[in-house]
Design an enzyme around this catalytic site. Structure first.
Site, mmCIF file in Angstrom:
data_model
loop_
_atom_site.group_PDB
_atom_site.id
_atom_site.type_symbol
_atom_site.label_atom_id
_atom_site.label_comp_id
_atom_site.label_asym_id
_atom_site.label_seq_id
_atom_site.Cartn_x
_atom_site.Cartn_y
_atom_site.Cartn_z
ATOM 1 N N CYS B 164 0.806 -1.224 0.000
ATOM 2 C CA CYS B 164 0.000 0.000 0.000
ATOM 3 C C CYS B 164 0.835 1.268 0.000
ATOM 4 O O CYS B 164 0.298 2.375 0.007
ATOM 5 C CB CYS B 164 -0.973 -0.035 1.173
ATOM 6 S SG CYS B 164 -2.001 -1.517 1.085
ATOM 7 N N HIS B 304 -2.043 8.415 5.815
ATOM 8 C CA HIS B 304 -2.348 7.072 5.306
ATOM 9 C C HIS B 304 -3.699 6.634 5.897
ATOM 10 O O HIS B 304 -4.563 6.171 5.158
ATOM 11 C CB HIS B 304 -1.228 6.106 5.684
ATOM 12 C CG HIS B 304 -1.369 4.762 5.040
ATOM 13 N ND1 HIS B 304 -1.417 4.604 3.681
ATOM 14 C CD2 HIS B 304 -1.490 3.512 5.574
ATOM 15 C CE1 HIS B 304 -1.556 3.321 3.397
ATOM 16 N NE2 HIS B 304 -1.603 2.630 4.520
ATOM 17 N N GLU B 315 0.328 5.871 13.195
ATOM 18 C CA GLU B 315 0.667 6.984 12.310
ATOM 19 C C GLU B 315 0.545 8.323 13.053
ATOM 20 O O GLU B 315 1.385 9.213 12.867
ATOM 21 C CB GLU B 315 -0.245 7.001 11.080
ATOM 22 C CG GLU B 315 0.112 8.141 10.126
ATOM 23 C CD GLU B 315 -0.788 8.213 8.893
ATOM 24 O OE1 GLU B 315 -1.854 7.566 8.887
ATOM 25 O OE2 GLU B 315 -0.410 8.930 7.946
ATOM 26 N N LYS B 336 -9.181 8.330 2.377
ATOM 27 C CA LYS B 336 -9.769 6.980 2.422
ATOM 28 C C LYS B 336 -11.128 6.958 3.122
ATOM 29 O O LYS B 336 -11.884 6.006 2.965
ATOM 30 C CB LYS B 336 -8.818 6.013 3.127
ATOM 31 C CG LYS B 336 -7.524 5.778 2.362
ATOM 32 C CD LYS B 336 -6.638 4.755 3.053
ATOM 33 C CE LYS B 336 -5.299 4.608 2.349
ATOM 34 N NZ LYS B 336 -4.352 5.700 2.674
ATOM 35 N N HIS B 341 -9.731 2.211 0.618
ATOM 36 C CA HIS B 341 -8.279 2.058 0.498
ATOM 37 C C HIS B 341 -7.932 1.479 -0.870
ATOM 38 O O HIS B 341 -8.236 0.315 -1.145
ATOM 39 C CB HIS B 341 -7.786 1.150 1.626
ATOM 40 C CG HIS B 341 -6.299 1.083 1.762
ATOM 41 N ND1 HIS B 341 -5.430 1.659 0.863
ATOM 42 C CD2 HIS B 341 -5.525 0.498 2.717
ATOM 43 C CE1 HIS B 341 -4.196 1.414 1.249
ATOM 44 N NE2 HIS B 341 -4.227 0.723 2.368
ATOM 45 N N PHE B 400 2.052 -3.224 3.950
ATOM 46 C CA PHE B 400 2.439 -4.515 4.510
ATOM 47 C C PHE B 400 3.866 -4.817 4.049
ATOM 48 O O PHE B 400 4.206 -4.634 2.878
ATOM 49 C CB PHE B 400 1.520 -5.631 4.010
ATOM 50 C CG PHE B 400 0.159 -5.629 4.667
ATOM 51 C CD1 PHE B 400 -0.043 -5.068 5.915
ATOM 52 C CD2 PHE B 400 -0.924 -6.225 4.031
ATOM 53 C CE1 PHE B 400 -1.302 -5.097 6.524
ATOM 54 C CE2 PHE B 400 -2.175 -6.251 4.628
ATOM 55 C CZ PHE B 400 -2.364 -5.685 5.872
#
Lengths: 81, 412
Positions: B164, B304, B315, B336, B341, B400
């Site tokens: 991502c 994010h 974050e 998002k 996402h 990830f």
């Protein structure tokens, strides 16, 4: 049995669907690669779609002999007989 | 860090809230959600039955024969790239030297729908029914190659893959290519089309997805105490990056400067973020340093913020660490909350939003923020104006594998 004209019409529809060539341009004297701008991968797709449509088998080593639309129509016509 | 300045001269997007940049940006400012119930039969047994499908199907936009030779991710990429290319003013016969044009188009997952559909054909009808186009369609670099072929890019075609964070990594690579003198123009971005039973089942098994199936528009709720996972989206976005010198020589319209990027790795866990947010902190600090920016310059962060319980908190901590006492000056938002996402396209779409926020001096809202976590951050729950004068912003993306990529933009 379908006539060669029937086969040509059905084949033209397949070529139009896969390669975007107008079906009216898919005439017996036209070469797939030189005249109709069909690339090698699209040619494989056309062969597989034709096998499904016409109930024939077109072995990979025969595909190189199918230079023109007329070659393909003749091959399918013979294979169906 | 000094060196060649890199500017953004073209934008393109196709997203769950709009088929192009204009409609996407309007929807984001209006706080419109693009998430809805999946109406496919294959979704019936899934734990998560909601997603953000694109507002405009790429098949409605692209040439039919061109579209059927591309995976859906490639179709979306091409739609966004054509818009960006046209928007930049570089399209047409007087275009740039092809040997100075590059592409960096990311994908997180690649042509997964092509892969799965061909596997179905293989099992049901045999090997002869596998498409001869399956490999060029499913390979992750397929969308980048399709763009390169369309615009005639000969300075190299690249596909950064970092889950991502991929979209942001492609922007970082584009900046590098221009600063290293390897290209004058780079189309950068990301694409993703993974709304299919298998990825949804797999993310579901990771306990990563929201299960708020009865309220799709309210399911993606970053920083809200009721968040229960992310909602998958699909789409693509492309930015045209250009050396300032090249842009000035042709009198190009400049949206913003792509000031710098920071790339780090957590080396902590394959799926979980470092709870202390150290890798993300370092990425933001590196982006600031590369862009000759200080924390006080940052007025906006497109976070994010995926709406997962752990990620949003990690974050937030990283942002506080990176900006220190200047964090109060930065207005945060999460795109998002409206789009879901977009995985490998997220960084690209959110960079488009960040660039437009600077260009128009307005930050889109984060929707569904009804019971916010107390994170010590200024999150825009309604749209917020930005001040006059020189401004800078950050866009964060994490993936990830422990990938962290922050990109810094500055007003032109």
């Amino acid at each position: 049995m379908p006539t060669k004209t029937d086969i040509q019409a059905d084949l033209a529809a397949i070529v139009e669907e896969i390669a975007g060539v107008s079906a009216a341009d898919v005439q017996p004297d036209k070469e797939f690669i030189a005249d109709l701008d069909v690339d090698s991968l699209s040619m494989v797709e056309i062969v597989v779609a034709a096998e499904e449509k016409f109930g024939v088998r077109i072995p990979d080593d025969q595909v190189k002999n199918l230079r023109t639309v007329g070659d393909a129509v003749d091959y399918i016509d013979t294979a169906q007989a | 860090m000094s060196g060649t300045r890199v500017v953004v001269t073209g934008l393109g997007a196709t997203s769950p809230v709009g088929g192009d940049v204009t409609s996407t940006w309007s929807a984001l400012l209006a706080g419109q959600s693009g998430v809805d119930t999946l109406k496919h039969a294959w979704a019936d047994e899934l734990g998560c039955q909601i997603a953000g499908e694109v507002a405009v199907d790429p098949g409605d936009v692209l040439d039919r024969v061109k579209a059927r030779r591309l995976d859906r991710s490639g179709q979306l990429a091409l739609v966004a790239a054509l818009e960006a290319w046209s928007d930049s003013g570089l399209a047409g016969t007087d275009g740039p030297d092809p040997e100075r044009v590059a592409v960096a188009m990311a994908s997180g997952i690649g042509g997964v729908q092509t892969l799965l559909n061909n596997y179905d054909s293989l099992r049901e009808k045999g090997p002869r029914r596998v498409s001869p186009l399956a490999i060029p369609m499913l390979m992750p670099n397929g969308p980048a190659a399709a763009i390169g072929l369309t615009v005639g890019a000969k300075a190299g075609v690249h596909t950064p893959v970092s889950a991502c964070a991929s979209g942001n990594e492609s922007i970082a690579l584009g900046i590098d290519l221009i600063r290293l003198g390897r290209a004058d123009v780079v189309l950068v971005g990301g694409t993703e089309a993974a709304i299919h039973a298998l990825p949804l089942a797999a993310f579901g098994q990771m306990q990563a997805l929201s299960k708020r199936n009865d309220e799709p528009q309210r399911a993606s709720r970053p920083w809200d105490k009721g968040r229960d996972g992310f909602v998958m989206g699909e789409g693509a976005a492309v930015l045209v990056l250009e050396s300032e010198q090249h842009a000035q020589a042709r009198g190009a319209r400049v949206y913003a400067e792509a000031a710098g990027a920071g790339i780090t790795a957590d080396s902590h866990d394959i799926a979980q973020p470092d709870p202390a947010g150290l890798g993300a902190t370092r990425a933001m600090r590196l982006a600031l340093r590369e862009g000759d920016l200080s924390p006080a310059d940052i007025v906006h962060i497109n976070a994010h913020a995926t709406s997962t319980p752990q990620g949003d908190v990690a974050e937030a901590q990283a942002i506080r660490q990176a900006l220190g006492s200047d964090v109060d000056r930065a207005v945060l938002t999460s795109t998002k909350s409206m789009t879901g996402h977009l995985l490998g396209a997220a960084g690209a779409l959110e960079s488009v939003a960040t660039v437009l926020a600077l260009h128009h001096r307005v930050v889109p809202p984060t929707i569904n923020l009804e019971d916010p976590e107390d994170l010590g951050l200024d999150v825009a729950s309604t749209r917020r104006e930005l001040p006059a004068g020189p401004l800078a912003a950050l866009n964060n993306s994490f993936g990830f594998g422990g990938h962290n990529v922050a990109v810094a933009f500055r007003t032109a």
